[in-house]
Design an enzyme around this catalytic site. Sequence first.
Site, PDB file in Angstrom:
ATOM      1  N   ARG A  51       1.046  -0.916   0.466  1.00 30.14           N
ATOM      2  CA  ARG A  51      -0.401   0.056   0.094  1.00 30.14           C
ATOM      3  C   ARG A  51       0.908   1.065  -0.221  1.00 30.14           C
ATOM      4  O   ARG A  51       0.424   1.853  -0.801  1.00 30.14           O
ATOM      5  CB  ARG A  51      -0.743  -0.176   1.527  1.00 30.14           C
ATOM      6  N   TYR A 104     -17.482  16.847 -15.657  1.00 32.50           N
ATOM      7  CA  TYR A 104     -17.178  14.948 -16.050  1.00 32.50           C
ATOM      8  C   TYR A 104     -18.620  14.547 -14.124  1.00 32.50           C
ATOM      9  O   TYR A 104     -18.435  15.609 -12.780  1.00 32.50           O
ATOM     10  CB  TYR A 104     -16.085  14.070 -15.253  1.00 32.50           C
ATOM     11  N   ASP A 177      -8.197  18.857 -14.514  1.00 28.25           N
ATOM     12  CA  ASP A 177      -8.012  17.552 -14.717  1.00 28.25           C
ATOM     13  C   ASP A 177      -8.284  17.243 -15.710  1.00 28.25           C
ATOM     14  O   ASP A 177      -8.938  17.671 -17.647  1.00 28.25           O
ATOM     15  CB  ASP A 177      -9.841  16.975 -14.382  1.00 28.25           C
ATOM     16  N   LYS A 202      -9.096   6.146 -19.309  1.00 29.84           N
ATOM     17  CA  LYS A 202      -9.450   7.018 -20.958  1.00 29.84           C
ATOM     18  C   LYS A 202      -8.455   6.495 -21.553  1.00 29.84           C
ATOM     19  O   LYS A 202      -7.239   5.586 -21.646  1.00 29.84           O
ATOM     20  CB  LYS A 202      -9.616   7.988 -20.420  1.00 29.84           C
TER      21      LYS A 202
HETATM   22  C1  LIG Z   1     -13.787   9.149 -16.472  1.00 29.77           C
HETATM   23  C2  LIG Z   1     -13.894  10.525 -15.963  1.00 29.77           C
HETATM   24  C3  LIG Z   1     -12.969  10.629 -15.066  1.00 29.77           C
HETATM   25  C4  LIG Z   1     -13.084   9.757 -13.418  1.00 29.77           C
HETATM   26  O1  LIG Z   1     -12.521   9.082 -13.202  1.00 29.77           O
HETATM   27  P1  LIG Z   1     -12.886   7.420 -12.760  1.00 29.77           P
HETATM   28  O2  LIG Z   1     -11.236   6.214 -13.051  1.00 29.77           O
HETATM   29  O3  LIG Z   1     -13.597   6.647 -14.077  1.00 29.77           O
HETATM   30  O4  LIG Z   1     -12.684   7.143 -11.358  1.00 29.77           O
HETATM   31  C5  LIG Z   1     -12.772  11.684 -14.509  1.00 29.77           C
HETATM   32  N1  LIG Z   1     -12.318  12.807 -14.993  1.00 29.77           N
HETATM   33  C6  LIG Z   1     -12.551  12.871 -16.307  1.00 29.77           C
HETATM   34  C7  LIG Z   1     -12.960  13.905 -17.267  1.00 29.77           C
HETATM   35  C8  LIG Z   1     -13.046  11.671 -16.596  1.00 29.77           C
HETATM   36  O5  LIG Z   1     -13.608  11.439 -17.785  1.00 29.77           O
END
Ligand SMILES: *Cc1c(COP(=O)(O)O)cnc(C)c1O
Length: 392
Positions: A51, A104, A177, A202
């Site tokens: 961890r 998001y 982000d 992604k």
């Molecule tokens: C999918 C996504 C998230 C969340 O990420 P997870 O891996 O699903 O927890 C946050 N920001 C954006 C822009 C996303 O497309």
Amino acid sequence: MADDHGFSTRAIHAGQEPDPLTGAVVTPIYQVSTYKQDGIGGFRGGYEYSRSANPTRTALEECLAALESGGRGFAFASGLAGQDTVCRALLTPGDHVVVPSDAYGGTYRYFDKVAGRQGIEHSIATLADVDAVRAAIRPGRTRMVWVETPTNPLLGVADIAAIAEVAHAAGAVLVVDNTFATAYLQHPLALGADIVVHSTTKYSGGHSDVVGGAVITRRGVEVAGYEDAAERIAFHQNSIGGVAGPFDAWLTLRGLKTLAVRMERHCDNAEKVADFLTTHPAVSHVLYPGLPTHPNHDVAARQMKRFGGMVSFRLHKGEDAAVQTCAAVSLWTLGESLGGVESLIEHPARMTHASVTGTQLEVPGDLVRLSVGIEDADDLIADLREALDVHG
Ligand SMILES: *Cc1c(COP(=O)(O)O)cnc(C)c1O
């Protein structure tokens, strides 16, 4: 890995020296929870318990930091786990956060339903408008401005450098982000951001086979009033424990190696799909930062290398036409998520963004979102054309 190496060189080598024991050129999956100590406290390479640290995760974390030209990188079990860790590390009850009006859905749900219950307040602002961000700041209380650009699913673009100035003038930390653009197309830290977060699920992973998150801090100890932001995040990563497992870290590292070539192809294909959509009579709006008609096209052109693989569009005939188009395609897969090699289609109002229905973040029912993959563009366009001709 030296900063003067190019992006792909860093993606393939940063944090990934050949294994010292065997020379294996790929970082092994250290599928292990604990490590033999050479006498009490005699940790080999600092490894004590997985961890706290694991060598496969360390390789990924170093690679992530190198790709964003950041100080430190942290890998999490999901994008939202990383987001939660950043917020718990840097915010205390009574603090206020500015959140994008088309964030998001899960990000908004987090601030609204989770952070809100812990005494963190938020205001929503349309980040495409810097004055709206300035107006949303509560002097003395706003500790964080959360930026997503381009946004999901409306492909709004925020001027990172301008918002960094506004945030820093207010003594707030700027988090960006960077999931949609990726480290390949956009460098928020160089534009003044303090912290970058990703859903590596992604584009960074890129193959729809792993869920993960990343947090990268700016170099230097001082981050918007926190002398030790990276230390705090490291402490909270270990204390909360939402870390990436070894196999997930390995898959993400494997994905990052081809990020540059994949993104170029995603961008090529998305440009072609966006151009096609602008010519189709069923389509009322095409939302893509690369189109000169995009309201913040100039900002996108300034801060992004290219415009990414996400394209959204709206249909003259409304929600039913949007739903039917999503059902009528055959090569495009109906599904949530994005950024994989295969093309996906979805209806945000009923799928990814169903959780924001009835809030200020509600998205239009006539909207369709595309994650344009790296198949042959002609095939993708032919399939879309057929669906739109009949159902659009
Ligand atoms: C999918 C996504 C998230 C969340 O990420 P997870 O891996 O699903 O927890 C946050 N920001 C954006 C822009 C996303 O497309």
